[in-house]
Design an enzyme around this catalytic site. Structure first.
Site, PDB file in Angstrom:
ATOM      1  N   SER A 144       0.866  -1.186   0.000  1.00 38.65           N
ATOM      2  CA  SER A 144       0.000   0.000   0.000  1.00 38.65           C
ATOM      3  C   SER A 144       0.898   1.230   0.000  1.00 38.65           C
ATOM      4  O   SER A 144       2.061   1.143   0.431  1.00 38.65           O
ATOM      5  CB  SER A 144      -0.865   0.009   1.272  1.00 38.65           C
ATOM      6  OG  SER A 144      -1.547   1.239   1.402  1.00 38.65           O
ATOM      7  N   TYR A 157      -2.108  -0.576  10.743  1.00 35.77           N
ATOM      8  CA  TYR A 157      -2.102  -0.873   9.300  1.00 35.77           C
ATOM      9  C   TYR A 157      -0.833  -0.313   8.653  1.00 35.77           C
ATOM     10  O   TYR A 157      -0.146  -0.997   7.892  1.00 35.77           O
ATOM     11  CB  TYR A 157      -3.355  -0.275   8.659  1.00 35.77           C
ATOM     12  CG  TYR A 157      -3.515  -0.570   7.180  1.00 35.77           C
ATOM     13  CD1 TYR A 157      -3.910  -1.833   6.753  1.00 35.77           C
ATOM     14  CD2 TYR A 157      -3.289   0.408   6.213  1.00 35.77           C
ATOM     15  CE1 TYR A 157      -4.077  -2.112   5.383  1.00 35.77           C
ATOM     16  CE2 TYR A 157      -3.447   0.141   4.857  1.00 35.77           C
ATOM     17  CZ  TYR A 157      -3.845  -1.122   4.452  1.00 35.77           C
ATOM     18  OH  TYR A 157      -4.008  -1.394   3.101  1.00 35.77           O
TER      19      TYR A 157
HETATM   20  P1  NDP Z   1     -11.024  -6.658   0.309  1.00 36.89           P
HETATM   21  O1  NDP Z   1     -11.423  -6.426   1.713  1.00 36.89           O
HETATM   22  O2  NDP Z   1     -11.912  -6.236  -0.780  1.00 36.89           O
HETATM   23  O3  NDP Z   1     -10.639  -8.212   0.124  1.00 36.89           O
HETATM   24  C1  NDP Z   1      -9.748  -8.794   1.035  1.00 36.89           C
HETATM   25  C2  NDP Z   1      -9.470 -10.216   0.625  1.00 36.89           C
HETATM   26  O4  NDP Z   1      -8.565 -10.789   1.596  1.00 36.89           O
HETATM   27  C3  NDP Z   1     -10.706 -11.090   0.630  1.00 36.89           C
HETATM   28  O5  NDP Z   1     -10.588 -12.079  -0.363  1.00 36.89           O
HETATM   29  C4  NDP Z   1     -10.682 -11.728   2.012  1.00 36.89           C
HETATM   30  O6  NDP Z   1     -11.418 -12.937   2.007  1.00 36.89           O
HETATM   31  C5  NDP Z   1      -9.169 -11.931   2.195  1.00 36.89           C
HETATM   32  N1  NDP Z   1      -8.741 -12.016   3.586  1.00 36.89           N
HETATM   33  C6  NDP Z   1      -8.863 -11.078   4.560  1.00 36.89           C
HETATM   34  N2  NDP Z   1      -8.395 -11.534   5.717  1.00 36.89           N
HETATM   35  C7  NDP Z   1      -7.952 -12.801   5.482  1.00 36.89           C
HETATM   36  C8  NDP Z   1      -7.378 -13.810   6.286  1.00 36.89           C
HETATM   37  N3  NDP Z   1      -7.138 -13.625   7.589  1.00 36.89           N
HETATM   38  N4  NDP Z   1      -7.057 -14.986   5.718  1.00 36.89           N
HETATM   39  C9  NDP Z   1      -7.285 -15.188   4.402  1.00 36.89           C
HETATM   40  N5  NDP Z   1      -7.824 -14.290   3.584  1.00 36.89           N
HETATM   41  C10 NDP Z   1      -8.164 -13.104   4.128  1.00 36.89           C
HETATM   42  O7  NDP Z   1      -9.595  -5.943   0.148  1.00 36.89           O
HETATM   43  P2  NDP Z   1      -8.891  -5.228  -1.122  1.00 36.89           P
HETATM   44  O8  NDP Z   1      -9.079  -6.049  -2.321  1.00 36.89           O
HETATM   45  O9  NDP Z   1      -9.255  -3.823  -1.128  1.00 36.89           O
HETATM   46  O10 NDP Z   1      -7.364  -5.299  -0.626  1.00 36.89           O
HETATM   47  C11 NDP Z   1      -6.474  -6.332  -1.000  1.00 36.89           C
HETATM   48  C12 NDP Z   1      -5.066  -5.938  -0.557  1.00 36.89           C
HETATM   49  O11 NDP Z   1      -4.739  -4.670  -1.090  1.00 36.89           O
HETATM   50  C13 NDP Z   1      -4.921  -5.818   0.964  1.00 36.89           C
HETATM   51  O12 NDP Z   1      -3.650  -6.315   1.342  1.00 36.89           O
HETATM   52  C14 NDP Z   1      -4.998  -4.324   1.192  1.00 36.89           C
HETATM   53  O13 NDP Z   1      -4.314  -3.925   2.355  1.00 36.89           O
HETATM   54  C15 NDP Z   1      -4.310  -3.802  -0.058  1.00 36.89           C
HETATM   55  N6  NDP Z   1      -4.669  -2.427  -0.386  1.00 36.89           N
HETATM   56  C16 NDP Z   1      -5.990  -2.079  -0.587  1.00 36.89           C
HETATM   57  C17 NDP Z   1      -6.299  -0.759  -0.851  1.00 36.89           C
HETATM   58  C18 NDP Z   1      -7.721  -0.299  -1.040  1.00 36.89           C
HETATM   59  O14 NDP Z   1      -7.947   0.926  -1.125  1.00 36.89           O
HETATM   60  N7  NDP Z   1      -8.705  -1.186  -1.159  1.00 36.89           N
HETATM   61  C19 NDP Z   1      -5.249   0.280  -0.938  1.00 36.89           C
HETATM   62  C20 NDP Z   1      -3.919  -0.211  -0.728  1.00 36.89           C
HETATM   63  C21 NDP Z   1      -3.656  -1.514  -0.456  1.00 36.89           C
HETATM   64  P3  NDP Z   1     -12.102 -13.569   3.346  1.00 36.89           P
HETATM   65  O15 NDP Z   1     -12.626 -12.429   4.143  1.00 36.89           O
HETATM   66  O16 NDP Z   1     -13.137 -14.511   2.831  1.00 36.89           O
HETATM   67  O17 NDP Z   1     -10.974 -14.305   4.035  1.00 36.89           O
END
Ligand code: NDP
Length: 261
Positions: A144, A157
């Site tokens: 990020s 975070y």
């Molecule tokens: P979402 O919340 O839309 O999706 C998160 C994904 O991660 C889901 O598939 C969720 O599935 C999975 N996940 C969360 N916790 C766990 C866990 N403990 N074990 C396994 N799977 C897990 O997030 P984004 O797509 O927005 O973000 C993806 C990545 O990008 C993250 O690392 C985030 O920090 C990073 N990011 C996002 C930004 C944004 O603005 N959206 C900006 C910068 C970075 P489930 O809950 O079913 O496990």
């Protein structure tokens, strides 16, 4: 004749059930990669697997909580077994929850570090040895811009994302002569369910309308818009390609130009 940059390649994407992970899995599949999809929730994963199968690629789903080291080892073993090997690891699973630093809950600190940092350590440690043995691999972490700059109310975070950039740089150097590259992608606000939750949080805290809260997040970018998950996925596909072996130890911003460093 066109060069196939992904011939026979196999990828594991964590957090593949929605948002950036889903778009990345689909973009890799469109490029010709077979994909193992991991997350905790089975239903959303199955939907993505169906979309990938419609593109003519193999897709396997693996339920895994990435905060648990034993589950992560099983996830990587299972991906390797089902795909017949593993060439590309995308560490994408993550969670973003905010709190004021004064009185910060220790539980939130531990959870953010476990989900965003220790998970990447576990998965990279599990996947790297076989990649080194085959002298080819791509490890790509969705970090990020919070890995490069600070912002209020995001101590845990921000610390986790700074940590993961450091982890990736150190591993990149250790694997530099092995044919395995190790890079990070640093998005700004992306239009995903994670950002929907951030918008809902702003609405609840400030009483702002949802449209204003979303516009407020978008205004932090010089492009005055949220990044799309597909735009992040494109950068992952580029880093994963055959011709990108010279790029390692990098942290590439996909943030509309909000941070230039
Ligand atoms: P979402 O919340 O839309 O999706 C998160 C994904 O991660 C889901 O598939 C969720 O599935 C999975 N996940 C969360 N916790 C766990 C866990 N403990 N074990 C396994 N799977 C897990 O997030 P984004 O797509 O927005 O973000 C993806 C990545 O990008 C993250 O690392 C985030 O920090 C990073 N990011 C996002 C930004 C944004 O603005 N959206 C900006 C910068 C970075 P489930 O809950 O079913 O496990």
């Amino acid at each position: 004749m066109a060069v196939d940059l992904f011939a026979g390649k196999r990828a594991l994407v964590t957090g593949a059930s929605r948002g950036i992970g889903r778009s990345t899995a689909l973009a890799l599949a469109e490029a010709g990669v077979d994909v193992a999809l991991a997350a905790r929730g089975a239903d959303e994963l199955r939907q993505v697997a169906t979309e990938i199968a419609a593109l003519g690629r193999k897709a396997f789903t693996i339920q895994c909580d990435v905060t648990d080291g034993a589950q992560v080892q099983q996830m990587v073993d299972s991906a390797r077994e089902q795909l017949g090997g593993l060439d590309i690891l995308v560490n994408n699973a993550g969670s973003a929850q905010s709190a004021k630093f004064l009185g910060h809950p220790d539980e939130l600190w531990q959870r953010m570090l476990a989900t965003n940092l220790t998970s990447v350590y576990y998965a990279t440690k599990a996947a790297a040895p076989a990649m080194v043995a085959q002298q080819w691999g791509r490890i790509i972490t969705i970090a990020s811009v919070a890995g490069k700059v600070g912002s209020r109310y995001t101590a845990a975070y921000t610390a986790s994302k700074h940590g993961v950039l450091g982890l990736m740089k150190a591993v990149a150097l250790e694997l530099a002569t092995s044919g395995v590259t190790v890079n990070s992608v640093c998005p700004g606000y992306v239009d995903t369910p994670m950002t929907d939750a951030a918008v809902a949080n702003i609405v609840a805290r400030t009483g702002m309308s949802e449209a204003d809260a979303r516009a407020n997040l978008a205004s932090s970018s010089p492009q005055r818009r949220l990044v799309t998950p597909e735009e992040v996925a494109r950068v992952v596909v580029c880093l994963a390609a055959e011709g990108s072996g010279g790029i390692t130890g990098q942290a590439i911003n996909v943030d509309g130009g909000s941070f230039m460093g």
